[in-house]
Write an enzyme that holds these catalytic residues in place. Structure first.
Site, PDB file in Angstrom:
ATOM      1  N   LYS A  13     -23.101  38.539 -13.471  1.00 42.17           N
ATOM      2  CA  LYS A  13     -24.203  38.049 -12.640  1.00 42.17           C
ATOM      3  C   LYS A  13     -25.337  37.455 -13.483  1.00 42.17           C
ATOM      4  CE  LYS A  13     -25.958  41.293 -10.132  1.00 42.17           C
ATOM      5  NZ  LYS A  13     -27.390  41.516 -10.408  1.00 42.17           N
ATOM      6  N   ARG A  87     -30.510  45.178  -1.378  1.00 45.35           N
ATOM      7  CA  ARG A  87     -29.296  45.962  -1.617  1.00 45.35           C
ATOM      8  C   ARG A  87     -28.849  46.714  -0.365  1.00 45.35           C
ATOM      9  NH1 ARG A  87     -29.781  48.600  -7.682  1.00 45.35           N
ATOM     10  NH2 ARG A  87     -29.996  46.627  -8.807  1.00 45.35           N
ATOM     11  N   ARG A 126     -18.172  47.526 -23.939  1.00 47.96           N
ATOM     12  CA  ARG A 126     -19.348  46.759 -24.342  1.00 47.96           C
ATOM     13  C   ARG A 126     -20.147  47.545 -25.379  1.00 47.96           C
ATOM     14  NH1 ARG A 126     -22.847  44.348 -19.493  1.00 47.96           N
ATOM     15  NH2 ARG A 126     -23.427  46.536 -19.217  1.00 47.96           N
ATOM     16  N   ARG A 152     -24.210  52.134 -25.219  1.00 47.65           N
ATOM     17  CA  ARG A 152     -25.247  52.579 -24.291  1.00 47.65           C
ATOM     18  C   ARG A 152     -24.721  53.659 -23.363  1.00 47.65           C
ATOM     19  NH1 ARG A 152     -27.658  47.296 -21.503  1.00 47.65           N
ATOM     20  NH2 ARG A 152     -26.779  48.530 -19.814  1.00 47.65           N
ATOM     21  N   ARG A 163     -22.002  54.183 -11.567  1.00 48.97           N
ATOM     22  CA  ARG A 163     -22.709  52.940 -11.270  1.00 48.97           C
ATOM     23  C   ARG A 163     -21.931  52.091 -10.260  1.00 48.97           C
ATOM     24  NH1 ARG A 163     -23.618  50.041 -16.814  1.00 48.97           N
ATOM     25  NH2 ARG A 163     -24.737  48.507 -15.521  1.00 48.97           N
TER      26      ARG A 163
END
Length: 212
Positions: A13, A87, A126, A152, A163
């Site tokens: 995104k 959202r 990542r 992270r 998430r």
């Protein structure tokens, strides 16, 4: 053009938002960024700052207030791209009322579709270089040998699952809401960034041709 960009974590995104804002000369409006900026600047209502400090969700009215002020800025005269808001359906209703009061309407809601298994792969592998802030992917964009990598916390497997679950729960009603209004454009988010961009622009082209 007024558009809303919707997509789960890892859908690309952010990459597509940069392309769209550059091509159409409109700003990207991220309510999360605005909240953090207002908090840092000391301009955020103390009630909302306390909620953020406690890890809670700022009420919808605060988000709408931020958007209302932001779209008064000169760079929004040709439209804007909303990222991260709305959202939920109540947020979507509040946004529609805000825009209607200004004589504005949403042109399109772009949803980037990516299979959950691929999202997990994108996120879990990542890594961030602590020195430069550059983001790498262990499979698709490997870091140089001298990079000081950080994994992270929100990219670890257990956090990624939460998430994605949260995103799916929040948008379960939102996407049908915009589909019923004829605004939703689903875009295949799999492939090279430029391939996805071509699909996004094609979807927006269809919107413009339908309006003309």
């Amino acid at each position: 053009m007024i558009a809303i960009l919707v997509g789960p974590p890892g859908s690309g995104k952010g990459t597509q938002a940069k392309v769209l804002t550059g091509k159409f000369g409109i700003p990207q409006i991220s309510t999360g960024d605005m909240l953090r900026a207002a908090k840092t600047a000391g301009t955020l209502d103390p009630r909302y700052r306390a909620i953020m400090d406690a890890g809670g969700l700022v009420p919808d009215e605060a988000m709408i207030e931020l958007i209302d002020k932001r779209i008064d800025d000169a760079d929004c005269k040709n439209g804007f791209l909303l990222d991260g808001f709305p959202r939920t359906v109540p947020q979507a209703d509040a946004l529609e009322r805000l825009l209607a009061g200004r004589g504005l309407t949403i042109d399109a809601v772009l949803q980037l579709d990516v299979a959950r298994s691929l999202l997990e792969e994108r996120l879990i592998h990542r890594r961030t270089d602590k020195r430069s802030g550059q983001i790498y992917h262990l499979v698709y964009n490997p870091p140089p040998p001298d990079a000081e990598l950080e994994h992270r916390a929100d990219d670890r497997p257990e956090a990624v699952g939460k998430r994605l679950d949260a995103y799916e729960a929040m948008t379960a009603a939102l996407l049908p809401y915009y589909e019923a209004k004829g605004l939703l454009r689903r875009v295949d988010g799999v492939g090279k960034p430029e391939e996805v961009t071509a699909r996004v622009l094609e979807a927006l082209g269809r919107v413009q041709s339908e309006e003309s």
